[in-house]
Design a protein around this motif. Sequence first.
Motif, PDB file in Angstrom:
ATOM      1  N   THR A  27      65.535 -23.078  39.212  1.00  0.00           N
ATOM      2  CA  THR A  27      65.776 -22.752  40.551  1.00  0.00           C
ATOM      3  C   THR A  27      65.221 -23.536  41.386  1.00  0.00           C
ATOM      4  N   MET A  28      65.697 -23.229  42.755  1.00  0.00           N
ATOM      5  CA  MET A  28      65.041 -24.078  44.051  1.00  0.00           C
ATOM      6  C   MET A  28      63.555 -24.074  43.966  1.00  0.00           C
ATOM      7  N   CYS A  29      62.832 -23.068  43.759  1.00  0.00           N
ATOM      8  CA  CYS A  29      61.408 -23.077  43.451  1.00  0.00           C
ATOM      9  C   CYS A  29      60.897 -23.080  42.052  1.00  0.00           C
ATOM     10  N   GLY A  30      61.402 -23.884  41.182  1.00  0.00           N
ATOM     11  CA  GLY A  30      61.032 -23.780  39.838  1.00  0.00           C
ATOM     12  C   GLY A  30      61.519 -22.913  38.799  1.00  0.00           C
ATOM     13  N   LEU A  31      60.975 -23.040  37.462  1.00  0.00           N
ATOM     14  CA  LEU A  31      61.518 -22.279  36.418  1.00  0.00           C
ATOM     15  C   LEU A  31      61.510 -20.826  36.600  1.00  0.00           C
ATOM     16  N   LYS A  32      62.715 -20.186  36.236  1.00  0.00           N
ATOM     17  CA  LYS A  32      62.562 -18.541  36.426  1.00  0.00           C
ATOM     18  C   LYS A  32      63.108 -18.092  35.170  1.00  0.00           C
ATOM     19  N   SER A  33      62.339 -17.344  34.215  1.00  0.00           N
ATOM     20  CA  SER A  33      63.171 -16.571  33.265  1.00  0.00           C
ATOM     21  C   SER A  33      63.488 -15.052  33.301  1.00  0.00           C
ATOM     22  N   PHE A  34      64.614 -14.962  32.510  1.00  0.00           N
ATOM     23  CA  PHE A  34      65.222 -13.527  32.713  1.00  0.00           C
ATOM     24  C   PHE A  34      65.579 -13.006  31.130  1.00  0.00           C
ATOM     25  N   THR A  35      65.019 -11.966  31.030  1.00  0.00           N
ATOM     26  CA  THR A  35      65.007 -11.302  29.675  1.00  0.00           C
ATOM     27  C   THR A  35      66.295 -10.251  29.607  1.00  0.00           C
ATOM     28  N   PHE A  36      66.877 -10.243  28.477  1.00  0.00           N
ATOM     29  CA  PHE A  36      67.996  -9.342  28.197  1.00  0.00           C
ATOM     30  C   PHE A  36      68.093  -8.702  27.099  1.00  0.00           C
ATOM     31  N   LYS A  37      68.104  -7.305  27.124  1.00  0.00           N
ATOM     32  CA  LYS A  37      67.960  -6.637  25.841  1.00  0.00           C
ATOM     33  C   LYS A  37      69.551  -6.619  25.287  1.00  0.00           C
ATOM     34  N   VAL A  38      69.376  -6.868  23.830  1.00  0.00           N
ATOM     35  CA  VAL A  38      70.720  -6.772  23.344  1.00  0.00           C
ATOM     36  C   VAL A  38      70.546  -5.607  22.017  1.00  0.00           C
ATOM     37  N   ASP A  39      71.487  -4.771  22.258  1.00  0.00           N
ATOM     38  CA  ASP A  39      71.489  -3.520  21.286  1.00  0.00           C
ATOM     39  C   ASP A  39      71.466  -3.737  19.749  1.00  0.00           C
ATOM     40  N   THR A  40      72.283  -4.605  19.278  1.00  0.00           N
ATOM     41  CA  THR A  40      72.261  -4.840  17.851  1.00  0.00           C
ATOM     42  C   THR A  40      72.266  -6.219  17.349  1.00  0.00           C
ATOM     43  N   TYR A  41      71.927  -6.263  16.149  1.00  0.00           N
ATOM     44  CA  TYR A  41      71.874  -7.818  15.551  1.00  0.00           C
ATOM     45  C   TYR A  41      73.071  -8.758  15.703  1.00  0.00           C
ATOM     46  N   ILE A  42      74.192  -7.797  15.634  1.00  0.00           N
ATOM     47  CA  ILE A  42      75.433  -8.625  15.459  1.00  0.00           C
ATOM     48  C   ILE A  42      75.712  -8.981  17.018  1.00  0.00           C
ATOM     49  N   GLN A  43      75.608  -8.191  17.892  1.00  0.00           N
ATOM     50  CA  GLN A  43      75.453  -8.815  19.287  1.00  0.00           C
ATOM     51  C   GLN A  43      74.642  -9.740  19.628  1.00  0.00           C
ATOM     52  N   SER A  44      73.204  -9.797  19.286  1.00  0.00           N
ATOM     53  CA  SER A  44      72.094 -10.839  19.547  1.00  0.00           C
ATOM     54  C   SER A  44      72.919 -12.082  18.742  1.00  0.00           C
ATOM     55  N   ALA A  45      73.271 -12.095  17.461  1.00  0.00           N
ATOM     56  CA  ALA A  45      73.653 -13.263  16.805  1.00  0.00           C
ATOM     57  C   ALA A  45      74.917 -13.731  17.554  1.00  0.00           C
ATOM     58  N   ASP A  46      75.907 -12.966  18.039  1.00  0.00           N
ATOM     59  CA  ASP A  46      77.119 -13.646  18.653  1.00  0.00           C
ATOM     60  C   ASP A  46      76.522 -14.369  20.067  1.00  0.00           C
ATOM     61  N   LEU A  47      75.657 -13.724  20.855  1.00  0.00           N
ATOM     62  CA  LEU A  47      75.098 -14.228  22.003  1.00  0.00           C
ATOM     63  C   LEU A  47      74.215 -15.419  21.863  1.00  0.00           C
TER      64      LEU A  47
END
Length: 286
Positions: A27-47
């Motif tokens: 970003t304009m003011c350095g690195l910024k991290s975002f965390t996303f919750k994925v419900d299932t293993y299949i969804q997390s693997a797809d993402l």
Amino acid sequence: VTKNLRWDDISHFSLSEEHLMRISVFTMCGLKSFTFKVDTYIQSADLYQLLSMQASKMGNFSNFIGAEERASFNSELENIGANNLPGFKSKQVPHLFGSCNIKRKGNHDLIKDDIDIIEQCFARVMLLGSENSAFLKSLDNEAWNLVNSWSQLYSGLSSRRCIVAGIINCTGSYMQVKSSALVEGGSPCYSIPSKEYLQDQGLVAPGGAIIFFGWGSIPSLSQTGNVFMTIETGAFACNLSGREGGGTEATALPGYEVWFLEKSYDSSSWWAKYWIFVKERSNYIE
């Protein structure tokens, strides 16, 4: 983050065992991290697969070898001072590169011209060393002060684009700066080293750093005033654009790793600011 993200705006990502996807963004003011919750293993693997397909376009992803390394290193780029840095004489205070990127008014009556900005910065940076626990923070402040002073000295119809790039040597050995230049711009490429620097040989000592600065011509109907910087060292080479999406890249030589701690751009492309972290590649065999 309010703008539409490009793939190269992403530094890196990782997936935890709890199906939490963490994406770190420049970003304009350095690195910024975002965390996303994925419900299932299949969804997390797809993402994960979707992001992996675009990994080659991301700022730092090519440095990661495996998922375990990605997870362990995910937060280190946002506070490299928390690590034992080779060549550093003291542990560094926590600092996120780019967090100081806030426009502020100073006493610019004391600055005569562009060379005066560089000379004043040079005099301060040459006194900085890694025995100071605020070394990294001070370096970042000096890099931003170049941009801030420049934008106040040259504004309105006299505005010119500028670019600043800092390199931190954490290889544990001397790193030679072979060349630095503006292949597009209106100035030489000025170098501003910390005190751990051998001028005659162009060597940045372990734990040392060096800042590069340059600017473009005044934009007109016949020229855009863009800036493009190239740097070649004994550990890596890089192309740095003065605008977002302009072909910025860094390539490590065998035995080394090169990371972007910061890739910040003005929303109107008047300035670009980079910090690059160089280290030896672990378990490297020639």
